[in-house]
Design a protein around this motif. Sequence first.
Motif, mmCIF file in Angstrom:
data_model
loop_
_atom_site.group_PDB
_atom_site.id
_atom_site.type_symbol
_atom_site.label_atom_id
_atom_site.label_comp_id
_atom_site.label_asym_id
_atom_site.label_seq_id
_atom_site.Cartn_x
_atom_site.Cartn_y
_atom_site.Cartn_z
ATOM 1 N N SER A 37 0.831 -1.209 0.000
ATOM 2 C CA SER A 37 0.000 0.000 0.000
ATOM 3 C C SER A 37 0.864 1.257 0.000
ATOM 4 O O SER A 37 0.508 2.268 -0.624
ATOM 5 C CB SER A 37 -0.927 0.005 1.221
ATOM 6 N N LEU A 40 0.645 3.945 -2.802
ATOM 7 C CA LEU A 40 0.358 5.344 -2.479
ATOM 8 C C LEU A 40 1.382 6.265 -3.119
ATOM 9 O O LEU A 40 1.033 7.336 -3.640
ATOM 10 C CB LEU A 40 0.350 5.533 -0.965
ATOM 11 N N SER A 86 0.533 6.481 -6.791
ATOM 12 C CA SER A 86 -0.664 7.295 -7.010
ATOM 13 C C SER A 86 -0.379 8.778 -6.774
ATOM 14 O O SER A 86 -0.889 9.635 -7.500
ATOM 15 C CB SER A 86 -1.788 6.821 -6.088
ATOM 16 N N TYR A 132 -2.542 2.846 -6.241
ATOM 17 C CA TYR A 132 -2.898 2.656 -4.831
ATOM 18 C C TYR A 132 -3.969 1.582 -4.683
ATOM 19 O O TYR A 132 -3.913 0.760 -3.753
ATOM 20 C CB TYR A 132 -3.387 3.966 -4.236
ATOM 21 N N ARG A 134 -3.613 -1.837 -2.336
ATOM 22 C CA ARG A 134 -4.591 -2.270 -1.335
ATOM 23 C C ARG A 134 -5.081 -3.683 -1.618
ATOM 24 O O ARG A 134 -5.229 -4.502 -0.692
ATOM 25 C CB ARG A 134 -5.773 -1.293 -1.318
#
Length: 496
Positions: free
Chosen positions: A89, A93, A96, A439, A443
């Motif tokens: 993640s 992140l 993203s 992202y 997840r």
Amino acid sequence: MTPITESGMSGANGEVVANLPLPVQGDLVVLEQQVNRPRAKLGEAGESRTVAWGMTSVLVAMYVINFADKAVLGIIAQPLAKELGLSASDIGLTGSAFFLMLSLGGLFSGALDKWLGLRWALVLLVVLWSVAMLPLILSASFVTLLVSRMILGFAEGPNSPLLFSAAYSWHAPARRGLPGAVLTCSASIAKIAIAPILAYVAVTWGWRSALVALAIAGLLWAVLWLAMWKEGPYGRSGNSGKADSVDSGPEESGPEDSDPASASASATAPATDAEPAVPWLRIFRTRTFIGGVLLIAAAYALAAVVLTWLPSYFELGLGYSRLQAGSMFSIPSLIGLVIMLSSTWLSDRLITKGVSMRAARVVFPAVGMLIGGTMLVFLPFVSAPVMAVFMVSLGYAICTPVLPLLNACVSELCPPKQISGVLGVFLSLMAFGGFIAPYMMGRIVDAAGDGGDGYATAFQILGGVALVVAVVGIVIIDPARDKNLVRPNAPVVAAR
């Protein structure tokens, strides 16, 4: 007909105007080739096609560095995660955040073009890329990684619209599919030629060495750009049939200077600076622009996931070594390079043969996106690693032609002086696909635990999105219809 004799050529009143030997048939063929060769290398506005593609190749070099900067996170993701203790993640992140800032930065492309011009705007951007690498090299942490990639994304945001605007200044509208594809294929070139080198550098000397190499490459390109760049005749400053004063080489000089066909081409060249600007909202509210954003955002979401996650999928999901995974990064790009160049060449040919722009620039790539999306939907049901590599590579590659072809469509909606600004907004909205997808995949991978199920599931979701937006694009996008609505008095440049 004027008679030719051994002693010379007679004029209209019978006088001898030249003392020339009577040419034989072979001499006539050679003479015809010499006269026609320079003419064949001139474009619609009298520009040298050799120079046009030379300038395009300089832009391609920058785009290769640009995409290598994007791809390097995917290559160094696992050693970076191990050193800094990052989760999937966290990596997602970071990816993203990069694409979010890429989207926001793209909104400034028109302003940079207006304030600095293409020459200095692109120099500024490439220097910022190189500087953005330094914090992570000097002090590695998750915060430094996040901030560094955000700065890099913001600096790279204006790049794509400025590069396409620069390339389009050297190519008439009917010829823009292929140069647009060549620019877009820079991503493939970066992953085919540069990614394996970066993977080797990162494995051998550490991941920081890969960042240093990219920073140096950017600065070297800036020197080359300043030495070579001239704007073409189809840019906002092109108000005559001839290109900027560029030395076209010895093959381009001579007969065309006084050739009537060249003079005619110059006389009928588009006066791009004469067309007035149109309201921005008139362009943005067209169904072609809206449908194009949906289609290109889905394709870019897939490209962002490939850039951020594909080496990790090959390594952790399919069991390949780190060096193998970095080198295999080139497989989808190699397939995509062949598909994109051939399909966009065919698209340009179809338009010059009279096929509608909607069929050649919209329906054609959207059908490819339908096929690619279907392959990704079935990826979770494939167990053999080799077959999974083939499915994800081909599924991604078939979706790629939509990127340059829709850029060409949108560029038709606006006057030349507004191309940078319109493409800036268009590509910024496109980048929102890249903001969401990395992202989301991180997840999903964390939720799925160990193994490749999470990666395959994320690719399946992206394939489903591609199917939906491809159908929407086929239904609502029609560039010729919307060009007539936005620019009813736009000059027409004949394709040939």
